[in-house]
Write an enzyme that holds these catalytic residues in place. Structure first.
Site, mmCIF file in Angstrom:
data_model
loop_
_atom_site.group_PDB
_atom_site.id
_atom_site.type_symbol
_atom_site.label_atom_id
_atom_site.label_comp_id
_atom_site.label_asym_id
_atom_site.label_seq_id
_atom_site.Cartn_x
_atom_site.Cartn_y
_atom_site.Cartn_z
ATOM 1 N NE ARG A 103 11.132 4.753 -1.064
ATOM 2 C CZ ARG A 103 11.094 4.182 -0.007
ATOM 3 N NH1 ARG A 103 11.318 2.906 0.252
ATOM 4 N NH2 ARG A 103 11.129 4.517 1.257
ATOM 5 C CG ASP A 120 6.628 -3.870 3.014
ATOM 6 O OD1 ASP A 120 7.595 -3.507 4.176
ATOM 7 O OD2 ASP A 120 5.594 -3.517 3.060
ATOM 8 C CE1 TYR A 134 -0.238 4.298 8.350
ATOM 9 C CE2 TYR A 134 -1.379 5.281 6.593
ATOM 10 C CZ TYR A 134 -0.107 4.803 7.128
ATOM 11 O OH TYR A 134 0.755 5.212 6.420
ATOM 12 C CG HIS A 150 5.834 2.768 6.765
ATOM 13 N ND1 HIS A 150 4.362 2.587 7.442
ATOM 14 C CD2 HIS A 150 5.543 3.933 5.795
ATOM 15 C CE1 HIS A 150 3.619 3.472 6.787
ATOM 16 N NE2 HIS A 150 4.299 4.171 5.716
ATOM 17 C CB ALA A 201 -0.212 7.601 0.477
ATOM 18 N N PRO A 204 0.887 -1.156 -0.032
ATOM 19 C CG PRO A 204 0.114 -0.949 2.275
ATOM 20 C CD PRO A 204 0.844 -1.866 1.369
#
Ligand SMILES: Cc1cc2nc3c(=O)[nH]c(=O)nc-3n(C[C@H](O)[C@H](O)[C@H](O)COP(=O)(O)O)c2cc1C
Ligand SMILES: O=C(O)C(=O)c1ccccc1
Length: 352
Positions: A302, A278, A134, A247, A85, A83
């Protein structure tokens, strides 16, 4: 017309260069950056370089099958879209372009709560989606988001646990990038004509997770686990899967590479729930290494954004097909017939 002899991007890293040439430098920095000194960003990719693969020979494995099923969701390869944003900062079509490419490749897209197009519109592409959340202190609002994700057909809930606050992003500070440009907003957060602010709250606890567990029958994955004790607690609290992740180095800088935490977490979890990994996955060989160290599948963040920025749906499609070709080649050269066969077992499998 001049003949264009440039071959274009031939691997995922080439896509970053291509995207950098096209993107507004402020948005490039938003996507590329990590927290503070970006030590964890660098560590994620570096960790893969420290492992080597020991192939097995003469196994007669044939061409490998790449398909897997993760928590009941079938996928054409053990690579998910992490995921991320704000896809409309990368390309005007935003998340639906990403989703169409995911659908064409047969892979699972984890749709971000902070998407710039609604989860319903992303789902309308026909892509196989999981929904990232979130956890919002407003449980009623969180419940309404979960209902929407369920109704849109999302097949799992990915709860991000590594964000009790936003990491400190100095590239963002230097660029004074703190707000989305006019016309781009968090589409899932709209309510009666205004857009709700996302809350990243340090008050979220295991008790909140228990409430989430009671709110949905979708499989729940906890994303952002690096400590084996937290992995154990997650299993005890009934999660169905764990995403070992820092993250992408955007939250707490100086955390270890997510790959380096995977074996400890795999040992603690002992196969009770599937593990995803990840952070820094850029090569088919990286995927094989993560599988060998205990992951069922990986996710890429990315590289998808670089594909999207470079060529919209086609760019993301190319990123996924390059990674697929690399994974196929790496498994073949390792002598593996399936992703599930890749283990760290020195006798039976591939050693990473
Ligand atoms: C630009 C950007 C935005 C992200 N947004 C989110 C998000 O909204 N929710 C989330 O759980 N993770 C988010 N992440 C983290 C990714 O899900 C993932 O953990 C990370 O990108 C993996 O590392 P990689 O980029 O090296 O593949 C974001 C990452 C990036 C680069
Ligand atoms: O940029 C991010 O990594 C991310 O996850 C995020 C979190 C809150 C607001 C915007 C983006």
């Amino acid at each position: 017309m001049t003949l264009d002899l440039t071959p274009g991007p031939v691997n995922l890293r080439d896509f970053e260069t291509a995207a950098r040439d096209r993107l507004d430098p402020v948005y490039y920095d938003y996507f590329a950056s990590g927290a503070q000194d970006e030590l964890t960003v660098a560590a994620n990719e570096e960790a893969f370089r420290r492992h080597s693969l020991v192939p097995r020979v003469l196994r007669g494995a044939g061409r490998p099958r790449l398909d897997v099923t993760v928590l009941g969701t079938p996928a054409a390869m053990p690579v998910l879209l992490a995921p991320t944003a704000f896809h409309r900062l990368a390309h005007p079509e935003g998340e639906p372009a990403t989703a169409r490419a995911a659908a064409a490749a047969g892979v699972i897209m984890i749709a971000a709560m902070l998407s710039t197009v609604t989860v319903e519109e992303i789902a309308a592409t026909g892509a196989t989606l999981w929904f990232q959340l979130y956890p919002q202190p407003d449980l009623a609002f969180t419940g309404s988001l979960i209902r929407r994700a369920e109704a849109a057909g999302c097949r799992a809930l990915v709860v991000t646990a590594d964000s009790p606050a936003l990491g400190r992003n100095e590239r963002g500070d230097r660029n004074d990038f703190h707000d989305l440009p006019a016309g781009i907003h968090c589409a899932n957060m709209g309510e009666n004509g205004h857009v709700r602010q996302v809350v990243l709250s340090p008050d979220i606890s295991w008790e909140y997770l228990d409430r989430l567990r009671a709110m949905t029958s979708l499989p729940i994955l906890l994303k952002g686990v690096l400590h084996p004790r937290d992995a154990r607690l997650a299993v005890e609290h009934g999660v169905d899967g764990i995403v070992v992740s820092n993250h992408g180095g955007r939250q707490l800088d100086t955390t270890p590479a997510s790959l380096d935490r995977l074996p400890l977490i795999a040992a603690e979890v002992g196969g009770r729930v599937p593990l995803l990994l990840d952070g820094g996955v850029r090569r088919g060989t990286d995927v094989v290494k993560a599988l060998a160290l205990g992951a069922t599948a990986v996710a890429i963040g990315r590289p998808v954004l670089w594909g999207l920025a470079t060529g919209g749906e086609e760019g993301v499609g190319r990123v996924l097909s390059l990674l697929r070709a690399e994974l196929d080649n790496a498994l073949t050269l390792c002598g593996a017939a399936t992703p599930g066969e890749v283990t760290g077992d020195e006798l039976g499998g591939i050693l990473a």
